[in-house]
Design a protein around this motif. Structure first.
Motif, mmCIF file in Angstrom:
data_model
loop_
_atom_site.group_PDB
_atom_site.id
_atom_site.type_symbol
_atom_site.label_atom_id
_atom_site.label_comp_id
_atom_site.label_asym_id
_atom_site.label_seq_id
_atom_site.Cartn_x
_atom_site.Cartn_y
_atom_site.Cartn_z
ATOM 1 N N UNK A 368 60.567 25.885 22.650
ATOM 2 C CA UNK A 368 59.590 26.651 21.640
ATOM 3 C C UNK A 368 60.221 26.207 20.483
ATOM 4 N N UNK A 369 59.278 26.194 19.412
ATOM 5 C CA UNK A 369 59.634 25.852 18.100
ATOM 6 C C UNK A 369 58.973 26.527 17.045
ATOM 7 N N UNK A 370 58.778 26.038 15.746
ATOM 8 C CA UNK A 370 58.200 26.775 14.682
ATOM 9 C C UNK A 370 57.596 25.722 13.788
ATOM 10 N N UNK A 371 56.486 26.023 12.970
ATOM 11 C CA UNK A 371 56.091 25.036 12.138
ATOM 12 C C UNK A 371 55.667 25.757 10.801
ATOM 13 N N UNK A 372 55.141 25.315 9.720
ATOM 14 C CA UNK A 372 55.049 25.812 8.403
ATOM 15 C C UNK A 372 53.962 26.796 8.524
ATOM 16 N N UNK A 393 62.125 29.673 35.276
ATOM 17 C CA UNK A 393 63.103 28.812 36.401
ATOM 18 C C UNK A 393 63.995 27.833 35.651
ATOM 19 N N UNK A 394 63.519 27.465 34.510
ATOM 20 C CA UNK A 394 64.433 26.400 33.646
ATOM 21 C C UNK A 394 65.017 27.242 32.425
ATOM 22 N N UNK A 395 66.194 26.997 31.816
ATOM 23 C CA UNK A 395 66.327 27.397 30.494
ATOM 24 C C UNK A 395 65.372 27.238 29.630
ATOM 25 N N UNK A 396 65.009 27.972 28.653
ATOM 26 C CA UNK A 396 64.045 27.716 27.528
ATOM 27 C C UNK A 396 64.863 27.039 26.416
ATOM 28 N N UNK A 397 64.447 25.774 26.181
ATOM 29 C CA UNK A 397 65.055 25.362 24.810
ATOM 30 C C UNK A 397 64.309 25.648 23.391
ATOM 31 N N UNK A 398 65.140 25.905 22.414
ATOM 32 C CA UNK A 398 64.716 26.250 21.168
ATOM 33 C C UNK A 398 65.221 25.193 20.168
ATOM 34 N N UNK A 399 64.145 24.481 19.552
ATOM 35 C CA UNK A 399 64.413 23.550 18.607
ATOM 36 C C UNK A 399 63.537 23.994 17.282
ATOM 37 N N UNK A 400 64.314 24.239 16.420
ATOM 38 C CA UNK A 400 63.629 24.661 15.076
ATOM 39 C C UNK A 400 62.628 23.736 14.307
ATOM 40 N N UNK A 401 63.081 22.498 14.471
ATOM 41 C CA UNK A 401 62.183 21.408 14.069
ATOM 42 C C UNK A 401 61.322 20.752 15.105
ATOM 43 N N UNK A 402 59.693 20.931 14.906
ATOM 44 C CA UNK A 402 59.062 20.681 16.124
ATOM 45 C C UNK A 402 59.160 19.057 16.290
ATOM 46 N N UNK A 403 59.430 18.079 15.311
ATOM 47 C CA UNK A 403 59.666 16.840 15.398
ATOM 48 C C UNK A 403 60.793 16.461 16.430
ATOM 49 N N UNK A 404 61.713 16.987 16.185
ATOM 50 C CA UNK A 404 63.062 16.985 16.944
ATOM 51 C C UNK A 404 62.788 17.427 18.477
#
Length: 437
Positions: A368-372, A393-404
């Motif tokens: 999951x991420x966010x955008x402008x 089933x798998x841990x959710x990953x959180x990345x605040x910058x969608x490019x990353x």
């Protein structure tokens, strides 16, 4: 005075988006001041919660292949505003857009002064610009997609040759109502007296409203699954081979250029609508034209393939029905693969339910991420908080910058896996700019 393309866009986007009381009176007055450019053209009018854009794209491809000139009006745009207004599949030029904005701006200023509620909204201006452009181009047919709903939508100032209602689901409830019946009533607003209407696979509650409305207006109805049908012949394949049948066309087989199982119903709607339109116009359509038109259809941001190996798809599944359609595609076509999904959703959508649908799949790795977001009033949802209570089933990953987020997924996946970037169409627009530079 507006002098540049950039100033023209600023003028359009600077307008208010909604007024408190829905009405077509302001739009009709606006068009009257412009000399009623909407009059004298053939329209196919399309509404629905999902599928509008794909149906328009397929119809445009088929009709162009059949030798007709075709205008189209769609929303929202994926990369640039000009996509909304097209003639023969070519976007309105910057110069033409600037010229038409210069034409409508004095009228807008006049109505700002004269109308108690103020002048036209942003979408009313978009619609007026399109009508002015089509009045100049005079295409054989204009594919006219509503913005929101139908009844009070600014496009609903014409009498079409055919009306189309693709789907009815939960979206824009703040403006359309909090039950499927209320939403369906809004969408039924595009049905006109004695004008045929083509309808897709609707929930029973919505179907009843639409059919009653059509009956009251003596509008002939063509229903998916009754007067025409479409089924997939090649299970577990991303690009569907379909069989289409109607009362006048028997056993047409075609391969779709748009991926995803939900395009089977959209293709059936597109073919049926073209059939009805051509018949109303006294024209004939060749089966080979239909087959070629469907195969060559493209539509940015709708399960769009932007990389082949590994497969990377962009899908603007921006509401719950859209996500449910995506989930069905993953189950049917990618069940044997590991699927990495990068998702960002606007805060005014049903994002918890949407995430729950994606998380329910055992082969999905969710990031999951966010955008402008399109503006301060419509921010990106905080999905990190939303996923805390959702079992996966798998841990959710959180990345605040969608490019990353894209880089992180690319590092984890193999060439056999699938990456799907989905959620808000505004998010897809941002991502697409990165991939199509």
């Amino acid at each position: 005075m507006i002098k540049t393309y950039e100033e023209a866009l600023s003028f359009i986007h600077g307008r208010t988006q909604f007024k408190k009381i829905p009405t077509l009176a302001r739009m009709k007055r606006f068009l009257k001041e412009l000399g009623n450019p909407q009059e004298g053209l053939n329209y196919i009018h399309i509404t629905g919660t999902n599928g509008k854009g794909s149906v328009v794209a397929m119809m445009r491809s088929i009709l162009l292949e059949n030798g007709l000139t075709v205008g189209s009006f769609t929303s929202p745009f994926i990369t640039r505003f000009n996509e909304r207004i097209e003639y023969n599949g070519v976007q309105i030029s910057n110069d033409d857009l600037l010229r038409l904005v210069q034409k409508v701006e004095p009228i807008v200023e006049k109505l700002d002064c004269e109308l108690a509620t103020g002048g036209p909204t942003e979408f009313e201006i978009d619609t007026a610009l399109m009508f002015c452009y089509m009045a100049e181009k005079r295409p054989d047919v204009v594919l006219l997609e509503v913005g929101i709903g139908g009844l009070y939508d600014s496009t609903n100032v014409i009498t079409p040759v055919v009306s189309v209602i693709t789907t009815v689901g939960w979206d824009h409830m703040k403006y359309l109502g909090d039950t499927l019946a209320k939403i369906a009533t809004q969408k039924a607003g595009i049905i006109k007296r004695h004008v045929p209407v083509v309808i897709g696979n609707l929930p029973q509650e919505a179907r009843r409203v639409i059919l009653d409305d059509a009956d009251q207006k003596d509008a002939p109805v063509y229903r998916l699954g009754v007067e025409f049908s479409g089924q997939k012949l090649n299970n577990h394949q991303f690009y569907a081979k379909i069989k289409y049948q109607s009362t006048r066309m028997y056993h047409l087989e075609a391969i779709l250029g748009l991926g995803g199982d939900y395009q089977v119903e959209n293709a059936a709607l597109a073919i049926a609508t073209v059939e009805v339109f051509m018949r109303q116009q006294g024209l004939t359509i060749d089966r080979q034209v239909l087959i070629k038109g469907l195969k060559e259809t493209t539509w940015p941001g709708r399960l769009e393939e932007i990389n082949e190996l590994p497969l990377v798809l962009l899908d603007g599944a921006h509401n719950l029905p859209g996500i449910q359609a995506l989930v069905k595609t993953i189950k049917d076509d990618f069940a044997e693969k590991e699927v990495y999904i990068l998702v960002a959703i606007l805060a005014d959508k049903q994002y918890k339910l949407m995430l729950g649908e994606l998380a329910s799949l055992g082969n999905v790795h969710l990031v999951v991420t966010r955008f402008a977001g399109p503006g301060p009033k419509r921010p990106s949802a905080d999905l990190e908080e939303a996923v805390k209570d959702i079992p996966t089933k798998y841990p959710v990953q959180v990345v605040n910058e969608w490019q990353l987020g894209i880089s992180e997924i690319a590092r984890q996946m193999s060439t056999e896996d699938v990456m799907i970037i989905t959620g808000s169409l505004y998010f897809i627009s941002d991502v697409r700019k990165l991939f199509t530079k």
